[in-house]
Motif scaffolding. Structure first.
Motif, PDB file in Angstrom:
ATOM      1  N   ALA A  60      34.342   4.844  43.742  1.00 59.71           N
ATOM      2  CA  ALA A  60      35.540   4.988  44.568  1.00 59.71           C
ATOM      3  C   ALA A  60      36.073   3.651  45.076  1.00 59.71           C
ATOM      4  O   ALA A  60      37.286   3.477  45.225  1.00 59.71           O
ATOM      5  CB  ALA A  60      35.240   5.898  45.764  1.00 59.71           C
ATOM      6  N   ARG A  61      35.176   2.699  45.365  1.00 67.53           N
ATOM      7  CA  ARG A  61      35.607   1.397  45.899  1.00 67.53           C
ATOM      8  C   ARG A  61      34.678   0.305  45.392  1.00 67.53           C
ATOM      9  O   ARG A  61      33.492   0.540  45.144  1.00 67.53           O
ATOM     10  CB  ARG A  61      35.608   1.391  47.437  1.00 67.53           C
ATOM     11  N   VAL A  62      35.235  -0.900  45.298  1.00 72.18           N
ATOM     12  CA  VAL A  62      34.466  -2.077  44.906  1.00 72.18           C
ATOM     13  C   VAL A  62      34.713  -3.165  45.931  1.00 72.18           C
ATOM     14  O   VAL A  62      35.867  -3.462  46.265  1.00 72.18           O
ATOM     15  CB  VAL A  62      34.866  -2.580  43.504  1.00 72.18           C
ATOM     16  N   HIS A  63      33.624  -3.750  46.441  1.00 68.86           N
ATOM     17  CA  HIS A  63      33.770  -4.832  47.419  1.00 68.86           C
ATOM     18  C   HIS A  63      32.891  -6.003  46.998  1.00 68.86           C
ATOM     19  O   HIS A  63      31.688  -5.843  46.771  1.00 68.86           O
ATOM     20  CB  HIS A  63      33.341  -4.357  48.812  1.00 68.86           C
ATOM     21  N   THR A  64      33.499  -7.169  46.857  1.00 66.13           N
ATOM     22  CA  THR A  64      32.739  -8.376  46.549  1.00 66.13           C
ATOM     23  C   THR A  64      32.210  -8.964  47.854  1.00 66.13           C
ATOM     24  O   THR A  64      32.987  -9.411  48.704  1.00 66.13           O
ATOM     25  CB  THR A  64      33.620  -9.405  45.817  1.00 66.13           C
ATOM     26  N   ILE A  65      30.895  -8.963  48.005  1.00 68.73           N
ATOM     27  CA  ILE A  65      30.262  -9.448  49.240  1.00 68.73           C
ATOM     28  C   ILE A  65      30.172 -10.963  49.239  1.00 68.73           C
ATOM     29  O   ILE A  65      30.428 -11.625  50.249  1.00 68.73           O
ATOM     30  CB  ILE A  65      28.855  -8.837  49.383  1.00 68.73           C
ATOM     31  N   SER A  66      29.797 -11.518  48.093  1.00 66.20           N
ATOM     32  CA  SER A  66      29.579 -12.956  47.941  1.00 66.20           C
ATOM     33  C   SER A  66      29.682 -13.262  46.449  1.00 66.20           C
ATOM     34  O   SER A  66      29.881 -12.351  45.639  1.00 66.20           O
ATOM     35  CB  SER A  66      28.210 -13.353  48.508  1.00 66.20           C
ATOM     36  N   PRO A  67      29.564 -14.514  46.037  1.00 61.41           N
ATOM     37  CA  PRO A  67      29.753 -14.817  44.611  1.00 61.41           C
ATOM     38  C   PRO A  67      28.891 -13.988  43.656  1.00 61.41           C
ATOM     39  O   PRO A  67      29.313 -13.714  42.538  1.00 61.41           O
ATOM     40  CB  PRO A  67      29.396 -16.303  44.533  1.00 61.41           C
ATOM     41  N   HIS A  68      27.706 -13.574  44.087  1.00 63.08           N
ATOM     42  CA  HIS A  68      26.794 -12.898  43.168  1.00 63.08           C
ATOM     43  C   HIS A  68      26.416 -11.491  43.607  1.00 63.08           C
ATOM     44  O   HIS A  68      25.479 -10.899  43.041  1.00 63.08           O
ATOM     45  CB  HIS A  68      25.521 -13.737  42.990  1.00 63.08           C
ATOM     46  N   PHE A  69      27.096 -10.934  44.598  1.00 63.76           N
ATOM     47  CA  PHE A  69      26.782  -9.584  45.058  1.00 63.76           C
ATOM     48  C   PHE A  69      28.043  -8.732  45.139  1.00 63.76           C
ATOM     49  O   PHE A  69      29.070  -9.167  45.673  1.00 63.76           O
ATOM     50  CB  PHE A  69      26.136  -9.612  46.458  1.00 63.76           C
TER      51      PHE A  69
END
Length: 246
Positions: A25-34
């Motif tokens: 349902a959603r995509v969130h980039t936390i940091s460059p590799h997560f």
């Protein structure tokens, strides 16, 4: 389970293992590799995750007769909204990491479990949490759960400082970031454990966790029944996950 006072407060709970078909349902980039992926679906109606270090199986179709299976922590579950968050380290070359790196809203994923929960009460006088990138979702979830009446020392090992994230807790938090296993052991060795009854939890690479467990027992004097140390992965192996015990 031991009859020690600390061990008697910890509960093991089993759950029915069920495969669930979920939709991204959603995509969130936390940091460059997560990346944090939020899944939803009616199959989550009876989903249960009772402990911060639960793990479920992510199942991906592969070229062989069996799907690829990897363990992941349920980072957050909202029963009312039927939403499940899973965090993925996407810098690796494995099939699940590659899938998560390109995943887009609307794609489907099959998960199974958790098969059980190891429930550690939050009301200890103090907590110690140690881990590498594989343990970071569990550590973050635990910090969300801890109350203001306790203290927590956290040591997180990350290869890339850019992956450090804001970690907060209602508990009194002492946070240390490290870059490798040597720094991690040094940071734990330097910690002064508070008075009172406490519990230590750690997870990461198998050999590093074995060494850390010896340090906790032999140098820090923590009772073997007042800790849970797990190998979330093993160098040179795939799909490795085991508790480290005597």
């Amino acid at each position: 389970m031991s009859s020690s006072p600390v061990a008697s407060r910890v509960q093991r709970v089993r759950h029915e293992i069920k495969r669930r078909e979920l939709v991204l349902a959603r995509v969130h980039t936390i940091s460059p590799h997560f990346r944090r992926l939020t899944f939803t679906g009616d199959d989550l109606a009876d989903f249960v995750s009772a402990s911060f270090d639960d793990h479920l199986k992510v199942l991906l179709d592969a070229d062989g007769p069996e799907p690829v299976r990897r363990d992941f922590t349920p980072r957050r579950f909202d029963a009312a909204a039927r939403e499940l968050d899973i965090e993925f380290a996407v810098q690796h070359t494995g099939p699940v990491a590659q899938w998560a790196a390109q995943a887009q809203v609307g794609q489907r994923l099959t998960v199974a479990g958790p098969r059980g929960s190891f429930i550690v009460p939050t009301d200890f006088d103090w907590h110690l949490l140690v881990g590498d990138e594989s343990a970071l979702p569990a550590i973050h979830r635990r910090l969300d759960e801890l109350p203001s009446t306790t203290r927590v020392s956290v040591v997180v090992q990350l290869n890339d400082p850019a992956d450090r994230r804001a970690l907060a807790s209602a508990a009194r938090l002492d946070l240390t970031w490290t870059a490798d296993a040597t720094q991690t052991r040094a940071a734990v060795r330097a910690l002064g454990l508070p008075p009172g009854e406490g519990y230590a939890w750690a997870a990461g690479e198998a050999s590093e966790m074995a060494a850390l467990r010896r340090l906790l027992v032999e140098e820090k004097g923590i009772d073997r029944h007042a800790m849970r140390v797990a190998a979330y992965w093993k160098r040179g192996a795939s799909a490795h996950h085991e508790p480290l015990e005597d």
